[in-house]
Scaffold this motif. Structure first.
Motif, PDB file in Angstrom:
ATOM      1  N   ALA A 182       0.841  -1.199   0.000  1.00  0.00           N
ATOM      2  CA  ALA A 182       0.000   0.000   0.000  1.00  0.00           C
ATOM      3  C   ALA A 182       0.875   1.247   0.000  1.00  0.00           C
ATOM      4  CB  ALA A 182      -0.901   0.009   1.230  1.00  0.00           C
ATOM      5  N   VAL A 183       0.300   2.340  -0.491  1.00  0.00           N
ATOM      6  CA  VAL A 183       0.958   3.642  -0.488  1.00  0.00           C
ATOM      7  C   VAL A 183       0.026   4.633   0.197  1.00  0.00           C
ATOM      8  CG1 VAL A 183       1.874   5.524  -1.905  1.00  0.00           C
ATOM      9  CG2 VAL A 183       2.136   3.168  -2.669  1.00  0.00           C
ATOM     10  N   ALA A 184       0.593   5.464   1.067  1.00  0.00           N
ATOM     11  CA  ALA A 184      -0.167   6.528   1.718  1.00  0.00           C
ATOM     12  C   ALA A 184       0.668   7.798   1.645  1.00  0.00           C
ATOM     13  CB  ALA A 184      -0.452   6.163   3.165  1.00  0.00           C
ATOM     14  N   THR A 185       0.014   8.946   1.640  1.00  0.00           N
ATOM     15  CA  THR A 185       0.749  10.208   1.554  1.00  0.00           C
ATOM     16  C   THR A 185       0.562  11.031   2.809  1.00  0.00           C
ATOM     17  OG1 THR A 185      -1.097  11.299   0.447  1.00  0.00           O
ATOM     18  CG2 THR A 185       0.602  10.322  -0.952  1.00  0.00           C
ATOM     19  N   VAL A 186       1.643  11.721   3.193  1.00  0.00           N
ATOM     20  CA  VAL A 186       1.635  12.693   4.280  1.00  0.00           C
ATOM     21  C   VAL A 186       2.471  13.868   3.798  1.00  0.00           C
ATOM     22  CG1 VAL A 186       2.277  13.170   6.674  1.00  0.00           C
ATOM     23  CG2 VAL A 186       1.472  10.893   6.043  1.00  0.00           C
ATOM     24  N   ARG A 187       1.811  15.011   3.600  1.00  0.00           N
ATOM     25  CA  ARG A 187       2.462  16.204   3.052  1.00  0.00           C
ATOM     26  C   ARG A 187       3.135  15.849   1.717  1.00  0.00           C
ATOM     27  NH1 ARG A 187       2.790  15.984   8.353  1.00  0.00           N
ATOM     28  NH2 ARG A 187       4.849  15.104   8.438  1.00  0.00           N
ATOM     29  N   ASP A 188       4.439  16.129   1.553  1.00  0.00           N
ATOM     30  CA  ASP A 188       5.111  15.818   0.287  1.00  0.00           C
ATOM     31  C   ASP A 188       5.876  14.500   0.379  1.00  0.00           C
ATOM     32  OD1 ASP A 188       7.243  16.605   1.895  1.00  0.00           O
ATOM     33  OD2 ASP A 188       8.308  17.577   0.253  1.00  0.00           O
ATOM     34  N   ARG A 189       5.392  13.610   1.239  1.00  0.00           N
ATOM     35  CA  ARG A 189       6.037  12.313   1.407  1.00  0.00           C
ATOM     36  C   ARG A 189       5.058  11.189   1.076  1.00  0.00           C
ATOM     37  NH1 ARG A 189       7.504  14.911   6.657  1.00  0.00           N
ATOM     38  NH2 ARG A 189       9.632  15.640   6.361  1.00  0.00           N
ATOM     39  N   ALA A 190       5.604  10.099   0.574  1.00  0.00           N
ATOM     40  CA  ALA A 190       4.806   8.899   0.355  1.00  0.00           C
ATOM     41  C   ALA A 190       5.342   7.822   1.294  1.00  0.00           C
ATOM     42  CB  ALA A 190       4.904   8.434  -1.091  1.00  0.00           C
ATOM     43  N   LEU A 191       4.449   7.201   2.040  1.00  0.00           N
ATOM     44  CA  LEU A 191       4.808   6.077   2.892  1.00  0.00           C
ATOM     45  C   LEU A 191       4.512   4.814   2.098  1.00  0.00           C
ATOM     46  CD1 LEU A 191       3.329   7.364   6.258  1.00  0.00           C
ATOM     47  CD2 LEU A 191       5.707   7.421   5.511  1.00  0.00           C
ATOM     48  N   LEU A 192       5.547   4.022   1.871  1.00  0.00           N
ATOM     49  CA  LEU A 192       5.445   2.831   1.039  1.00  0.00           C
ATOM     50  C   LEU A 192       5.475   1.600   1.939  1.00  0.00           C
ATOM     51  CD1 LEU A 192       8.117   3.896  -1.626  1.00  0.00           C
ATOM     52  CD2 LEU A 192       5.670   4.429  -1.594  1.00  0.00           C
ATOM     53  N   PHE A 193       4.345   0.951   2.085  1.00  0.00           N
ATOM     54  CA  PHE A 193       4.253  -0.259   2.887  1.00  0.00           C
ATOM     55  C   PHE A 193       4.530  -1.447   1.969  1.00  0.00           C
ATOM     56  CE2 PHE A 193       1.805   2.894   5.126  1.00  0.00           C
ATOM     57  CZ  PHE A 193       2.112   2.660   6.456  1.00  0.00           C
ATOM     58  N   SER A 194       5.525  -2.251   2.350  1.00  0.00           N
ATOM     59  CA  SER A 194       5.930  -3.370   1.496  1.00  0.00           C
ATOM     60  C   SER A 194       6.210  -4.596   2.354  1.00  0.00           C
ATOM     61  CB  SER A 194       7.189  -3.005   0.704  1.00  0.00           C
ATOM     62  OG  SER A 194       8.326  -3.044   1.541  1.00  0.00           O
ATOM     63  N   THR A 195       6.467  -5.712   1.679  1.00  0.00           N
ATOM     64  CA  THR A 195       6.823  -6.938   2.396  1.00  0.00           C
ATOM     65  C   THR A 195       8.213  -6.844   3.008  1.00  0.00           C
ATOM     66  OG1 THR A 195       7.638  -7.923   0.355  1.00  0.00           O
ATOM     67  CG2 THR A 195       5.338  -8.394   0.958  1.00  0.00           C
ATOM     68  N   ALA A 196       8.968  -5.808   2.668  1.00  0.00           N
ATOM     69  CA  ALA A 196      10.294  -5.576   3.245  1.00  0.00           C
ATOM     70  C   ALA A 196      10.254  -4.466   4.293  1.00  0.00           C
ATOM     71  CB  ALA A 196      11.289  -5.219   2.147  1.00  0.00           C
ATOM     72  N   GLY A 197       9.073  -4.072   4.740  1.00  0.00           N
ATOM     73  CA  GLY A 197       8.936  -3.041   5.752  1.00  0.00           C
ATOM     74  C   GLY A 197       8.394  -1.749   5.193  1.00  0.00           C
ATOM     75  N   VAL A 240      -1.553  -1.911  15.262  1.00  0.00           N
ATOM     76  CA  VAL A 240      -2.006  -0.711  14.556  1.00  0.00           C
ATOM     77  C   VAL A 240      -1.099   0.439  14.975  1.00  0.00           C
ATOM     78  CG1 VAL A 240      -3.928   0.888  14.196  1.00  0.00           C
ATOM     79  CG2 VAL A 240      -4.384  -1.554  14.529  1.00  0.00           C
ATOM     80  N   TYR A 241      -0.558   1.166  13.998  1.00  0.00           N
ATOM     81  CA  TYR A 241       0.422   2.219  14.248  1.00  0.00           C
ATOM     82  C   TYR A 241      -0.035   3.557  13.686  1.00  0.00           C
ATOM     83  CZ  TYR A 241       3.790  -1.368  15.544  1.00  0.00           C
ATOM     84  OH  TYR A 241       4.441  -2.411  16.175  1.00  0.00           O
ATOM     85  N   LEU A 242       0.375   4.624  14.375  1.00  0.00           N
ATOM     86  CA  LEU A 242       0.247   5.983  13.873  1.00  0.00           C
ATOM     87  C   LEU A 242       1.619   6.365  13.340  1.00  0.00           C
ATOM     88  CD1 LEU A 242      -1.543   8.585  13.687  1.00  0.00           C
ATOM     89  CD2 LEU A 242      -0.508   9.253  15.869  1.00  0.00           C
ATOM     90  N   VAL A 243       1.691   6.718  12.044  1.00  0.00           N
ATOM     91  CA  VAL A 243       2.963   7.004  11.383  1.00  0.00           C
ATOM     92  C   VAL A 243       2.870   8.384  10.746  1.00  0.00           C
ATOM     93  CG1 VAL A 243       4.607   6.204   9.652  1.00  0.00           C
ATOM     94  CG2 VAL A 243       3.168   4.538  10.835  1.00  0.00           C
ATOM     95  N   ASP A 244       3.825   9.264  11.084  1.00  0.00           N
ATOM     96  CA  ASP A 244       3.803  10.598  10.487  1.00  0.00           C
ATOM     97  C   ASP A 244       4.966  10.847   9.534  1.00  0.00           C
ATOM     98  OD1 ASP A 244       5.976  11.033  12.158  1.00  0.00           O
ATOM     99  OD2 ASP A 244       4.963  12.490  13.430  1.00  0.00           O
ATOM    100  N   GLY A 245       5.880   9.892   9.402  1.00  0.00           N
ATOM    101  CA  GLY A 245       7.004  10.048   8.495  1.00  0.00           C
ATOM    102  C   GLY A 245       8.133  10.880   9.059  1.00  0.00           C
ATOM    103  N   VAL A 246       7.988  11.376  10.288  1.00  0.00           N
ATOM    104  CA  VAL A 246       9.026  12.185  10.916  1.00  0.00           C
ATOM    105  C   VAL A 246       9.516  11.507  12.197  1.00  0.00           C
ATOM    106  CG1 VAL A 246       9.577  14.419  11.951  1.00  0.00           C
ATOM    107  CG2 VAL A 246       8.070  14.310   9.962  1.00  0.00           C
TER     108      VAL A 246
END
Length: 193
Positions: A40-55, A107-113
Motif C-alpha cells: 500500500a501507499v499513503a501520503t503525508v504532506r510531500d512524502r509517500a509512505l510505502l508499505f511493502s513486504t520488506a517493511g 495498529v500504528y500511527l505514522v507521520d514520516g518524521v
C-alpha cells in the motif's frame, strides 16, 4: 505499486504542458530494496509512505522532479522500519497529518518524521490472534476521532469490528495506551467504513 516498483507521475503532459496526473514515464519510479513487494501507499504532506513486504519506506521531496536539470537526484527513499508490514491495503487511512496503518503486529500511527506509535497495545492478544488466523482488515476509517477497524476472514466475511478512541489516550506505567471497544450486533457487521 507494481511488484517492487512504485511509479509516480510528474503530472504534466509534455506535448500540451497541461496537468495530467495519469501520465507515467517508464523511468519515473523507485524500487523497494531487497525485492520487497508493495502492499500500500499513503501520503503525508510531500512524502509517500510505502508499505511493502520488506517493511515501511518513505519517499520524500515528491514536490520535486526525480532529478534536477543536471541529473542530480532530488527525491529520497529511506527505510523507516523493516518490521512494519501492512496487514493489507485496506488497513491504511489518514488522520491529522499522519497515517494509521493496521500492520501484522499492531495498529500504528505514522507521520514520516517521528517513530511509529503503537495504538493497539491494549488489544495485542486479540489482534495477534486475528492475524495468525489469516484474517484481514476491511477498509478502515477515522470518524470523529474514532478509528474503526473491520476484521474479515479470507472469504471477506465479517468477523469483528474494533474501535479505538484516538482522543482518549492514557499514560500508564507501561506507557501511553489507547482504549478500544468491540462492536456487536447488526450495526457492527460492516466490512468497510
Amino acid at each position: 505499486f507494481e511488484n517492487e516498483k512504485v511509479y509516480f507521475s510528474n503530472g504534466v503532459n509534455a506535448t500540451t504542458g497541461r496537468l495530467c496526473p495519469q501520465i507515467f514515464s517508464a523511468n519515473d519510479y523507485w524500487k523497494i530494496p531487497g525485492g520487497g513487494r508493495g502492499i500500500a501507499v499513503a501520503t503525508v504532506r510531500d512524502r509517500a509512505l510505502l508499505f511493502s513486504t520488506a517493511g515501511l519506506y518513505m519517499l520524500s521531496n515528491l514536490a520535486l522532479d526525480l532529478t534536477d536539470p543536471s541529473g542530480n537526484i532530488q527525491q529520497r527513499l529511506e527505510q523507516v522500519s523493516p518490521d512494519l508490514i501492512a496487514w493489507g491495503a485496506a488497513g491504511i487511512t489518514n488522520y491529522q497529518n499522519a497515517v494509521i496503518a493496521a500492520c501484522t503486529d499492531g495498529v500504528y500511527l505514522v507521520d514520516g518524521v517521528s517513530a511509529p506509535v503503537l495504538l493497539s497495545g491494549a488489544i495485542s492478544p486479540r489482534y495477534s490472534a486475528y492475524v495468525r488466523a489469516g484474517h484481514k482488515p476491511g477498509q478502515i476509517a477515522v470518524y470523529r476521532s474514532h478509528l474503526i477497524v473491520p476484521v474479515l476472514n479470507g472469504s471477506n466475511v465479517w468477523v469483528d469490528t474494533m474501535v479505538c478512541h484516538l482522543d482518549r489516550s492514557t499514560n500508564t506505567s507501561a506507557g501511553k495506551i489507547w482504549p478500544w471497544v468491540f462492536l456487536t450486533g447488526h450495526a457492527a457487521n460492516v466490512t468497510a467504513v
